[in-house]
Design a protein around this motif. Structure first.
Motif, PDB file in Angstrom:
ATOM      1  N   TYR A 178      -6.725   3.355   3.874  1.00 42.00           N
ATOM      2  CA  TYR A 178      -8.096   3.683   3.483  1.00 42.00           C
ATOM      3  C   TYR A 178      -8.149   5.074   2.860  1.00 42.00           C
TER       4      TYR A 178
ATOM      5  N   LYS B  25     -15.327   4.364  -1.471  1.00 39.55           N
ATOM      6  CA  LYS B  25     -14.447   3.941  -0.391  1.00 39.55           C
ATOM      7  C   LYS B  25     -13.441   2.942  -0.950  1.00 39.55           C
TER       8      LYS B  25
ATOM      9  N   TRP C 133      -9.991   0.503   0.116  1.00 46.57           N
ATOM     10  CA  TRP C 133      -9.005  -0.098   1.006  1.00 46.57           C
ATOM     11  C   TRP C 133      -7.923  -0.663   0.102  1.00 46.57           C
TER      12      TRP C 133
END
Length: 155
Positions: A21, A6, A8
């Motif tokens: 994102y 993940k 950001w």
């Protein structure tokens, strides 16, 4: 997280900068989420959001991020805001952001505090490391690395 990377990141392709994102199964091919997950929407935020740091703790995603802060004719500085999310996509910003900012009584961090790294310590408290700058004109872009501790959200 699990089998998913993940990410950001600051989208600097156009103004105002925002946080976006992306996810990846292998760390090479990324799937970008449409639209920003964090945008300018608080009075202290000016022009750009940058340097998102995201950690997951106690089932929640916690984000520290930088922005320029300017109120009226006040000289522009940078500070750190805080937001929380149940899923890493829908964020609620702290109502009294910025949660950390420059200290005018210290020349070495009188105007800029951003570029943070955050770690949760074994006792449950938090430690933040951040870059700082004195007021312009800049002889050194980032003058010092500072550190601070925090007992957690809600304090």
């Amino acid at each position: 997280e699990g089998r998913v990377y993940k990410l950001w990141y600051s989208d600097v392709t156009r103004d105002p900068w925002c946080v976006r994102y992306a996810e990846s199964a292998d760390g090479v091919d990324w799937s970008l989420r449409d639209g920003p997950v964090l945008q300018l929407d608080q009075a202290w935020e000016h022009s750009r959001l940058f340097y998102p740091t995201v950690l997951k703790a106690d089932g929640q995603y916690l984000m520290w991020y930088g922005s320029y802060s300017q109120h009226g004719t006040e000289e522009m500085k940078t500070a750190i805001g805080f937001a929380v999310s149940p899923d890493g996509v829908t964020w609620q910003k702290h109502p009294v952001n910025p949660v950390f900012g420059p200290d005018p009584s210290r020349d070495w961090e009188s105007h800029y505090t951003t570029s943070q790294s955050v770690l949760r310590l074994p006792d449950g408290s938090w430690r933040i490391w951040y870059a700082s700058r004195p007021k312009p004109p800049f002889v050194h872009k980032y003058f010092a690395i500072g550190t601070a501790s925090w007992t957690g959200p809600g304090t």
